[in-house]
Design a protein around this motif. Sequence first.
Motif: not given
Lengths: 369, 299
Positions: A181-195
């Motif tokens: 998920l971390r890797r995907l977050h970097r790749k997408l560059g989108a803002t993520v809010v994670y509960v």
Amino acid sequence: MDERDSVGVSIRSISKRYGSTEALKDITLNIEPGEFMSLLGPSGSGKTTLLGALGGFVMPSSGSVWVGDQDMTYMPPHKRNIGIVFQSYALFPHMSVGENVAFPLRARRLPKSTWPERVKQALAMVELDGYQDRGVSQLSGGQRQRVALARAIVFEPRLILMDEPLSALDKQLRETMQIELRRLHRKLGATVVYVTHDQREALTMSDRVAILKDGELVQIGAPETLHNNPKDSFVASFIGDSTLLPVTRIDEHTVQLGTHTLRSAKPIAPHAELLLAIQTEKLLIDDGLHEPGINRLPCRVVEAVYQGDSLRLFLELEDGTSISMRQPSHHTALQKIPPLGERLSVVLHPEDTIIVPRAGCAPPATNVA
Amino acid sequence: MKATAINNNYPHVSHRDASLGYRRREHVLMLLLMSPAVLVVFVLLLIPLGWLIGQSFYADGFSLEHYQRIFTEGIYWNTFWVTFRISFIVTLLALLMGYPIAYAASILPRRWSMLVLALVILPFWTSVLVRAYAWLILLQRSGVVNESLLGVGLIDAPLALVHNELGTIIATVHILLPFMVLPLYATMQKIPSDLIQAGASLGGTPLHVFMRVFFPLSLSGVLAGMTLVFVLCLGFYITPELVGGGRTVMASMLVSRNIQLYSDWGAASAVSVVLLICVLAIFYVVSRLVPLEKILGAK
């Protein structure tokens, strides 16, 4: 997608009441564009309600939600353009994997000819390309999780919300998915809010973590800040693995623990009830080689539990207080461990001596006497 | 998993035999406990059914005469055609009316959904006979419905609402509606709200989410409700007899006439058997699509 496209979120003094209970109490929170922000708290802390307010499923009683420069407080969910991964995955059971992922494209009336390529790309992101024609029921838990993820990113939302997406997976898979998920977050560059309610997960993945309790925002900060400078005993006990012991303040850098005096590198503000938060991994066995200024605590070994990667020692201070510590399980460390009942002394560095006020306790101004 | 594997490798292990014996004793005990119920079913259902089938083949000895008549005489064909047509129309109308009711009940807060369901079920507890007469009064030439329509000026002459197929359909839909609403509600209530929220978050308008997610997932309930209503309607008697005014003849009325007018038990039995076969055939076809427990509301 690159960093420029991602979008900040601004939660402005949001409250939510259900009848007489307050699920959210005046929460203000700013999330930077491209940030991975976790909402961490025990169940009933309001983290899912807050996520619901972002997703459009919960109408706040007061306050507003801004995404970018847009007030979204009362916008219906389908107009928000926010990708959401649900705890239950919420995959449509009557559709194939490909149809699930194509759902947002169909809903947006994008030309049908563009679907296969985009579905393929989204599935490739989660390493499930080629699963388009599978039924949802044929997938394992981890695969369903990935499909839910692909479905939430296929329409390139600038903000992605995740509600405990890994809680149904077993430990090993969960840890792999955290990294992914971390890797995907970097790749997408989108803002993520994670509960999440798992502090370790929050610390592993997030740029910043917001800790909630009973509908209130307790502390917000980078994982390291929360770990080393917890605001109060709630944060200290929730983050990491700590023992809390009542202490009395002597001066700005000294407290009294039973008959011992401990030094803390950080200034201690006066407060009615102060607690020492000892994190299990910060205690070391005194081998006589430590600097003289270090805090020493004489104690007795009560129990030792071998946990594979580490050895957990349960110790008793001279006044009977129990504390515990964790030793790495490599040979050198194990050799230093005395047999049960043996007296020894453990050391705690002043930098690691964390003194916190008891959560929910009166501020010092009222305790002048 | 592991334990079974070991047991399979060593079938002679003694505790297995012991448990087998224990299970066998338990089975015998269960059969004993069930025997009164089995006996009741046998005496009150299977014997009469066998007798019914026997009768249908009897006319001074074994004969196919009754069946021959059913399949050759126009009145029988006509009656079965009317019965199926009415059942089909009733089923469609019950679906059109029942779906929104069940949908409302499934999305309303619990207190309100219980009220909606209670309103659907409440008439269910009054006698079918009373309700049939009530419809007669409401729908007659000078009844409330005709008077209101005349009063408002929508019609110039009273409509023929009873003593015909229309009356039969109106009253039957009313009486069978709960059988549509309850299975629909049971199915809809089990559709996770997460799926609806997910649909919305992915950009689906409420209509899109309904058409693409909610409706397809409610289809098994639709099928269950339709089957129940259709099958019940096929054998419906009191309502069509009273509200249909004797002019709309359904299969069940044929049975009663054969007995009351002609004392022809054989012919009546044959009609019943044909109806029964129709019902079983429908259940068979539907059960290939949806598990039968679901239709009967067990699941």
